[in-house]
Enzyme design. Structure first.
Site, PDB file in Angstrom:
ATOM      1  N   ASP A 232       0.830  -1.202   0.000  1.00 31.13           N
ATOM      2  CA  ASP A 232       0.000   0.000   0.000  1.00 31.13           C
ATOM      3  C   ASP A 232       0.865   1.253   0.000  1.00 31.13           C
ATOM      4  O   ASP A 232       2.063   1.186   0.198  1.00 31.13           O
ATOM      5  CB  ASP A 232      -0.813   0.041   1.303  1.00 31.13           C
ATOM      6  CG  ASP A 232      -2.121  -0.699   1.168  1.00 31.13           C
ATOM      7  OD1 ASP A 232      -2.490  -1.025   0.038  1.00 31.13           O
ATOM      8  OD2 ASP A 232      -2.765  -0.937   2.211  1.00 31.13           O
TER       9      ASP A 232
ATOM     10  N   LYS B 267      -2.542   4.196  -3.995  1.00 32.76           N
ATOM     11  CA  LYS B 267      -2.821   5.380  -4.800  1.00 32.76           C
ATOM     12  C   LYS B 267      -1.634   6.327  -4.705  1.00 32.76           C
ATOM     13  O   LYS B 267      -1.091   6.529  -3.634  1.00 32.76           O
ATOM     14  CB  LYS B 267      -4.018   6.153  -4.242  1.00 32.76           C
ATOM     15  CG  LYS B 267      -5.249   5.365  -4.025  1.00 32.76           C
ATOM     16  CD  LYS B 267      -6.309   6.269  -3.433  1.00 32.76           C
ATOM     17  CE  LYS B 267      -6.967   5.551  -2.266  1.00 32.76           C
ATOM     18  NZ  LYS B 267      -8.058   6.240  -1.658  1.00 32.76           N
TER      19      LYS B 267
END
Ligand code: SAH
Length: 428
Positions: A213, A235
């Site tokens: 992540d 992201k």
């Protein structure tokens, strides 16, 4: 200067080894030899309790008498002999006869006179990623020094700070060549490299594939061996995140190829991290999965800013809610909680204005203290303290950005006396 000795590992399975002496040292050595499968014969006029136990259990044969010439050769020559009689003259006699018969002899009493030495040994624990690794340490006749190094190596094997990842795989029992992969959902903690658990770190060190992540201890990815595949699913600005469905599929795909997959997640995998969905997907697809808890940002990021989520005399409870999908989840959590409960909001920066208004409308005073803690446990940790009434305007003015934890409640006031509490990682 003495030449270095030649180190060797022996296969003693079923081979005759003679232990001369029956005291505690002989007992320890006999146990080690038995663990390696040796056929151990003890020669001693008396034995201590531990040796007696081995005799009673039928694990060693005991000749109850003094050592006599020829013991090493009958009924058949021994492969190895260990002396630990406590009597230098007897030990020396055994060593002489061993040398004449070309049998290696370990002398407990006098290392320098030995022809062989037993090193201090560290082994990777069964079931741990270091299983199967043996490290033998010798230190030029200083056994305590060797043991100290052995203990340090042992701790490092367990901690995942050594590259214990296997490169040759043992096929499944049952004869097929298939090697079963597995998935570990590892909570990486809030970001500092030393706030991951020991088990998480060890699994990371043994992983073939790491699915990472954006949040969590990303610095640890640097230390991975070049062959480890790192799949970045976080992201980043201007970069679309990988969908949850795709992440689930990736985990199962790699595990099915026989790989050890670590899904490295920020904080705790089962706190607003969709770890539960990933575990379910693995289970439904017949892939072995384990979870390794992590230090959740919900508690640790406020702590880094000197804010305890509970504090005697202020509140005895806290609730954690996601502010990702609007204010409703937060309002429900607040409504069900005690009026003085601390509210900890994750993913709360974007919707802060809406959430704060909704909480005030639901009855929380505008003056309720609020802290916005950005990038906890990193060098650029920053905390903005404000109130529910002014939170949105102050956040805008300060340029507060995700990731941040929003803390609502009187516990925020404790920070005034404590200040930042994160160790070296944070810059305040
Ligand atoms: N499973 C994670 C939470 C994932 S949701 C955990 O247990 O911590 C992601 C949110 O966590 C972020 O939007 C932010 O609110 C919070 N967060 C995670 N790490 C953080 C950090 N180092 N500093 C501030 N907030 C953090």
């Amino acid at each position: 200067m003495a030449r270095p000795a030649y180190s060797l590992t022996l296969d003693l399975e079923g081979r005759r080894v003679v232990v001369v002496g029956g005291g505690p040292v002989a007992a320890r050595r006999a146990q080690g030899l038995l663990a390696a499968g040796a056929a151990v014969q003890v020669v001693a006029p008396w034995v201590c309790e531990d040796v007696q136990q081995l005799v009673d259990d039928g694990r060693v044969r005991w000749e109850q008498r003094e050592y006599v010439a020829g013991d090493l050769l009958t009924p058949e020559p021994a492969w190895l002999v260990q002396t630990a009689t406590g009597d230098p003259a007897v030990d020396a006699q055994v060593a002489r006869e061993a040398a004449a018969a070309r049998i290696w002899c370990v002398q407990a009493g006098d290392g320098r006179a030995s022809s062989a030495w037993t090193p201090a040994v560290a082994r990777g624990a069964a079931g741990s990623p270091a299983e199967g690794i043996t490290v033998a340490v010798s230190a030029a006749g200083d056994p305590r020094r060797a043991m100290a190094v052995r203990d340090a190596v042992s701790a490092a094997l367990d901690s995942g700070t050594l590259p214990v990842r296997g490169t040759r795989r043992t096929p499944e029992p049952g004869g097929s060549d298939h090697v079963a992969g597995r998935v570990a959902l590892v909570g990486g903690g809030p970001g500092a490299e030393d706030l991951i658990t020991v088990r998480g770190r060890a699994l990371l060190a043994a992983a073939d594939v790491v699915v990472a992540d954006r949040l969590g201890p990303r610095g640890l990815l640097r230390d991975l061996a070049a062959e480890v595949e790192v799949v970045d699913v976080g992201k980043t600005p201007g970069n679309h995140p990988v969908s949850q469905q795709r992440i689930n599929e990736l985990l199962v795909h790699h595990a099915r190829l026989g790989r050890r997959v670590v899904r490295l997640k920020g904080g705790d995998p089962f706190v607003l991290g969709r770890g539960g969905e990933e575990a379910l997907y693995c289970v439904r697809h017949g892939v072995a999965v384990e979870v390794v808890p992590g230090v959740t940002s919900a508690v640790s990021v406020p702590a880094a800013a000197g804010i305890p989520v509970t504090h005697r005399g202020i509140t005895a409870s806290f609730v954690v809610a996601s502010a990702h999908d609007g204010a409703d989840d937060v309002l429900r959590a607040a409504a069900d909680a005690a009026p003085d409960a601390t509210l900890v909001l994750l993913m709360g920066v974007t919707g802060l204005e809406r959430t704060a208004k909704a909480l005030v409308a639901a009855g929380r005073p505008e003056s309720t203290p609020v802290a916005l803690v950005e990038r906890g446990w990193t060098a650029d940790q920053r905390t903005t303290t404000t109130t529910l009434g002014r939170a949105a305007a102050d956040a805008r003015a300060a340029g507060v950005r995700a990731p941040a934890v929003v803390v609502v409640g009187e516990v925020v006031g404790v920070r005034a006396a404590l200040g930042d509490l994160a160790g070296v990682a944070s810059g305040g």
